[in-house]
Design a protein around this motif. Structure first.
Motif, PDB file in Angstrom:
ATOM      1  N   PHE A  51     -14.819  38.174   3.036  1.00 51.87           N
ATOM      2  CA  PHE A  51     -15.457  38.344   1.727  1.00 51.87           C
ATOM      3  C   PHE A  51     -16.822  39.013   1.881  1.00 51.87           C
ATOM      4  N   LEU A  52     -17.587  38.611   2.887  1.00 49.14           N
ATOM      5  CA  LEU A  52     -18.900  39.221   3.123  1.00 49.14           C
ATOM      6  C   LEU A  52     -18.757  40.701   3.475  1.00 49.14           C
ATOM      7  N   VAL A  53     -17.803  41.010   4.340  1.00 47.96           N
ATOM      8  CA  VAL A  53     -17.582  42.409   4.735  1.00 47.96           C
ATOM      9  C   VAL A  53     -17.128  43.240   3.531  1.00 47.96           C
ATOM     10  N   PHE A  54     -16.223  42.691   2.735  1.00 48.94           N
ATOM     11  CA  PHE A  54     -15.723  43.381   1.537  1.00 48.94           C
ATOM     12  C   PHE A  54     -16.883  43.754   0.624  1.00 48.94           C
ATOM     13  N   ASN A  55     -17.781  42.813   0.395  1.00 45.93           N
ATOM     14  CA  ASN A  55     -18.902  43.070  -0.514  1.00 45.93           C
ATOM     15  C   ASN A  55     -19.958  43.962   0.126  1.00 45.93           C
ATOM     16  N   ALA A  56     -20.071  43.908   1.447  1.00 45.44           N
ATOM     17  CA  ALA A  56     -20.983  44.831   2.137  1.00 45.44           C
ATOM     18  C   ALA A  56     -20.538  46.269   1.917  1.00 45.44           C
ATOM     19  N   LEU A  57     -19.217  46.501   1.945  1.00 45.91           N
ATOM     20  CA  LEU A  57     -18.692  47.848   1.671  1.00 45.91           C
ATOM     21  C   LEU A  57     -18.947  48.246   0.215  1.00 45.91           C
ATOM     22  N   LEU A  58     -18.771  47.286  -0.700  1.00 48.47           N
ATOM     23  CA  LEU A  58     -19.035  47.583  -2.110  1.00 48.47           C
ATOM     24  C   LEU A  58     -20.505  47.910  -2.348  1.00 48.47           C
ATOM     25  N   PHE A  59     -21.385  47.296  -1.588  1.00 47.21           N
ATOM     26  CA  PHE A  59     -22.823  47.514  -1.755  1.00 47.21           C
ATOM     27  C   PHE A  59     -23.268  48.902  -1.287  1.00 47.21           C
ATOM     28  N   LYS A  60     -22.393  49.600  -0.596  1.00 48.75           N
ATOM     29  CA  LYS A  60     -22.755  50.934  -0.130  1.00 48.75           C
ATOM     30  C   LYS A  60     -22.740  51.961  -1.260  1.00 48.75           C
ATOM     31  N   ASN A  61     -22.219  51.550  -2.419  1.00 48.42           N
ATOM     32  CA  ASN A  61     -22.193  52.440  -3.580  1.00 48.42           C
ATOM     33  C   ASN A  61     -22.868  51.720  -4.741  1.00 48.42           C
ATOM     34  N   LYS A  62     -23.739  52.404  -5.461  1.00 46.23           N
ATOM     35  CA  LYS A  62     -24.512  51.738  -6.516  1.00 46.23           C
ATOM     36  C   LYS A  62     -23.636  51.260  -7.671  1.00 46.23           C
ATOM     37  N   TYR A  63     -22.480  51.904  -7.867  1.00 44.74           N
ATOM     38  CA  TYR A  63     -21.597  51.492  -8.960  1.00 44.74           C
ATOM     39  C   TYR A  63     -20.764  50.272  -8.564  1.00 44.74           C
ATOM     40  N   THR A  64     -20.181  50.333  -7.369  1.00 43.62           N
ATOM     41  CA  THR A  64     -19.365  49.202  -6.930  1.00 43.62           C
ATOM     42  C   THR A  64     -20.222  47.993  -6.554  1.00 43.62           C
ATOM     43  N   SER A  65     -21.515  48.205  -6.326  1.00 43.32           N
ATOM     44  CA  SER A  65     -22.397  47.076  -6.003  1.00 43.32           C
ATOM     45  C   SER A  65     -22.481  46.080  -7.156  1.00 43.32           C
ATOM     46  N   VAL A  66     -22.271  46.555  -8.377  1.00 44.25           N
ATOM     47  CA  VAL A  66     -22.267  45.656  -9.535  1.00 44.25           C
ATOM     48  C   VAL A  66     -21.107  44.665  -9.420  1.00 44.25           C
ATOM     49  N   ILE A  67     -19.940  45.183  -8.980  1.00 44.55           N
ATOM     50  CA  ILE A  67     -18.781  44.310  -8.776  1.00 44.55           C
ATOM     51  C   ILE A  67     -19.091  43.275  -7.704  1.00 44.55           C
ATOM     52  N   ALA A  68     -19.766  43.728  -6.621  1.00 48.31           N
ATOM     53  CA  ALA A  68     -20.118  42.816  -5.536  1.00 48.31           C
ATOM     54  C   ALA A  68     -21.012  41.686  -6.022  1.00 48.31           C
ATOM     55  N   VAL A  69     -21.996  42.014  -6.836  1.00 51.55           N
ATOM     56  CA  VAL A  69     -22.905  40.985  -7.358  1.00 51.55           C
ATOM     57  C   VAL A  69     -22.133  39.960  -8.190  1.00 51.55           C
ATOM     58  N   LEU A  70     -21.199  40.444  -9.015  1.00 53.52           N
ATOM     59  CA  LEU A  70     -20.403  39.533  -9.838  1.00 53.52           C
ATOM     60  C   LEU A  70     -19.535  38.610  -8.970  1.00 53.52           C
ATOM     61  N   LEU A  71     -18.923  39.186  -7.926  1.00 49.45           N
ATOM     62  CA  LEU A  71     -18.086  38.387  -7.034  1.00 49.45           C
ATOM     63  C   LEU A  71     -18.916  37.324  -6.313  1.00 49.45           C
ATOM     64  N   ILE A  72     -20.120  37.686  -5.912  1.00 47.33           N
ATOM     65  CA  ILE A  72     -20.996  36.744  -5.210  1.00 47.33           C
ATOM     66  C   ILE A  72     -21.478  35.649  -6.160  1.00 47.33           C
ATOM     67  N   LEU A  73     -21.781  36.009  -7.389  1.00 46.76           N
ATOM     68  CA  LEU A  73     -22.198  34.997  -8.369  1.00 46.76           C
ATOM     69  C   LEU A  73     -21.062  34.005  -8.646  1.00 46.76           C
ATOM     70  N   LEU A  74     -19.841  34.516  -8.699  1.00 45.54           N
ATOM     71  CA  LEU A  74     -18.687  33.627  -8.888  1.00 45.54           C
ATOM     72  C   LEU A  74     -18.522  32.681  -7.695  1.00 45.54           C
ATOM     73  N   LEU A  75     -18.766  33.215  -6.496  1.00 45.05           N
ATOM     74  CA  LEU A  75     -18.695  32.361  -5.315  1.00 45.05           C
ATOM     75  C   LEU A  75     -19.799  31.301  -5.361  1.00 45.05           C
ATOM     76  N   GLY A  76     -20.982  31.703  -5.824  1.00 46.68           N
ATOM     77  CA  GLY A  76     -22.074  30.744  -5.982  1.00 46.68           C
ATOM     78  C   GLY A  76     -21.730  29.667  -6.988  1.00 46.68           C
ATOM     79  N   LEU A  77     -21.061  30.055  -8.076  1.00 46.32           N
ATOM     80  CA  LEU A  77     -20.638  29.080  -9.080  1.00 46.32           C
ATOM     81  C   LEU A  77     -19.615  28.121  -8.496  1.00 46.32           C
ATOM     82  N   ASN A  78     -18.713  28.655  -7.684  1.00 48.39           N
ATOM     83  CA  ASN A  78     -17.733  27.825  -6.993  1.00 48.39           C
ATOM     84  C   ASN A  78     -18.448  26.788  -6.115  1.00 48.39           C
ATOM     85  N   PHE A  79     -19.478  27.232  -5.410  1.00 51.46           N
ATOM     86  CA  PHE A  79     -20.281  26.350  -4.554  1.00 51.46           C
ATOM     87  C   PHE A  79     -21.047  25.330  -5.395  1.00 51.46           C
TER      88      PHE A  79
END
Length: 497
Positions: A51-79
């Motif tokens: 999951f970390l690697v997947f989002n690291a790849l998404l963060f390499k693009n400013k558009y897909t980084s928005v998706i990464a932030v949402l996925l991480i926030l959902l993981l934080g909510l899960n936690f």
């Protein structure tokens, strides 16, 4: 070096949050199933790293980084859900709790927000560490190539593999697989399916086989209390005078000394009390909730009322919606008194349900500002306030042909000076009594003490009796089946103390 340590700590914190919700995995680490526990550590660890690697790849693009932030926030909510259950309720997460979250409302959430300060801080810390770890991997480790592409997809492919194995090869536990980096997703998806089933209740109005054997009581009133422990009531021997007005009425009541609830949370216990559904059917046959006491009263020529100071909850409201008259009132529980006075003026047979706030967390918020708690804490004060409301109810109905049935939806377990919603015998022990107005016919008066273990699902045939209907020869309360927070039926005797 420090950055790598943070990365490892983030993984450890994630696994710790996972264990908070599934503590049996840690317990099994020291038993015969230790290899299953070790396997789980590896599986969830691999999915999280992927999951970390997947989002690291998404963060390499400013558009897909928005998706990464949402996925991480959902993981934080899960936690956040995991740590909240652990620190607030001292238990893991389950379907019953998922239903409670889905059925909660803004006011209820705000009233309990003080309990989640520490979990919220941990949520911020964990989410920040995940973001930091992803950013570190983006800058220093991850590149666009086949190796990292495969690693990045593992957190998606592994749940699919688990599901296929679970469905077509082996199904050890019999339930739905929970293995996903969002390990609470399964509970919420199950809860959502159950809520869809709830809608069937409203569509299916059964025809009851009703046999009227004598005139019923004019006003049959059911008051559903909230989170009230009988252990904290002077009516049941508590050393503090928390129920002074009810105590004075003891000789005019049928008191169940050993009453127990059929479940440990409101959204499970109340539907079980008000309908003929069995705990073993609850998860799979929701449509049977249409066989409830409101529908039965409607077909017994009683005018039905549902009056509540609790905000609506889908499962309970599905039953409440079948009443001919429905009202949710704002304010403290004493707000039901004017409603009661208005209703009993009507010259017909009436079945009235009051669903009150009682001692719902936070109990301090259940008390009017001018309420004198004397030397009582908030919880005991909330019980004394409920008793104050009962005084007005008894006074209003004294010279009438009315019966008042009172029972709390469930109790609470005391642990480390905290009151918890858990599966235990202590948290099922509830007040349950019947009070009689002066004009109630003698045939219906049976004051005294019932010392037998009595599940509050007995309320259903008891109400039938007071409506002058023939009671069923056998009813589900005789089985003493209990619906635990995982929504699985079990024998009451097997509950821990």
């Amino acid at each position: 070096m420090a950055k790598k340590i943070i990365l490892v700590l983030t993984l450890i914190i994630y696994i710790t949050g996972f264990l908070f919700s599934f503590p049996y995995i840690y317990d099994n680490l020291f038993g015969p199933e230790k290899f299953d526990s070790i396997r789980n550590f590896f599986e969830y660890g691999i999915m999280f790293c992927s999951f970390l690697v997947f989002n690291a790849l998404l963060f390499k693009n400013k558009y897909t980084s928005v998706i990464a932030v949402l996925l991480i926030l959902l993981l934080g909510l899960n936690f956040l859900i995991s740590v909240s259950c652990f620190f607030v309720y001292h238990s893991g997460f389950n379907v019953g709790m998922a239903i409670s979250i889905l059925e909660s409302n803004v006011n209820e959430a705000l009233s309990m927000s003080y309990m989640f300060i520490l979990p919220s801080i941990l949520f911020i810390v964990f989410t920040g560490m995940v973001l930091y770890s992803v950013n570190y991997l983006r800058k220093n480790v991850v590149t666009f190539n086949i190796k990292f592409g495969i690693i990045a997809l593992l957190w998606l492919l592994m749940p699919l593999t688990f599901h296929l194995k679970h469905k077509y090869i082996s199904n050890k536990g019999g339930g739905k697989m929970i293995k996903s980096v969002y390990y609470h997703f399964s509970d919420f998806s199950t809860a959502l399916r159950i809520q869809e089933d709830i809608n069937l209740i409203k569509k299916n109005v059964p025809v009851f086989n009703i046999k009227k054997i004598q005139p019923g009581i004019e006003n049959v009133i059911l008051i559903i209390g909230e989170s009230e422990r009988k252990q904290n009531m002077s009516l049941y021997g508590y050393n503090k005078k928390t129920t002074p007005y009810t105590d004075l009425q003891a000789n005019n009541m049928l008191i169940f000394d050993n009453a127990v609830s059929p479940a440990g949370i409101t959204n499970l216990s109340v539907p079980l009390i008000l309908s003929s559904i069995d705990p073993d059917e609850f998860r799979y046959n929701y449509s049977k909730l249409s066989y409830n006491i409101i529908n039965l009263a409607n077909q017994s020529s009683y005018n039905t009322f549902w009056i509540s100071t609790q905000a609506s909850a889908k499962g309970i409201t599905a039953i409440a919606s079948m009443a001919k008259n429905k009202k949710w009132v704002n304010g403290y529980d004493e707000a039901i008194i004017p409603e009661l006075k208005n209703v009993i003026r009507q010259k017909n047979d009436k079945f009235i349900v009051f669903h009150i706030m009682g001692s719902h967390p936070n109990p301090c918020n259940r008390l009017p500002a001018n309420w004198n708690s004397a030397d009582l804490d908030c919880y005991d004060s909330s019980i004394k306030y409920t008793d104050f409301v009962m005084k007005d109810i008894f006074s209003t109905l004294k010279n009438t042909n009315s019966v008042v049935i009172y029972a709390s939806d469930h109790g609470l377990k005391m642990k480390d000076n905290k009151l918890l919603h858990v599966d235990s015998k202590e948290s099922t022990q509830v007040p349950f009594f019947v009070w009689y107005g002066d004009k109630v016919p003698e045939i219906y008066r049976t004051p005294g003490h019932n010392t037998q273990l009595t599940q509050t699902t007995y309320i259903y045939p008891l109400i039938m009796k007071y409506m002058g209907l023939e009671e069923p020869q056998h009813y589900k309360n005789e089985k003493n089946r209990y619906l635990n927070l995982n929504m699985v039926g079990s024998d009451y005797d097997k509950l821990e103390e």
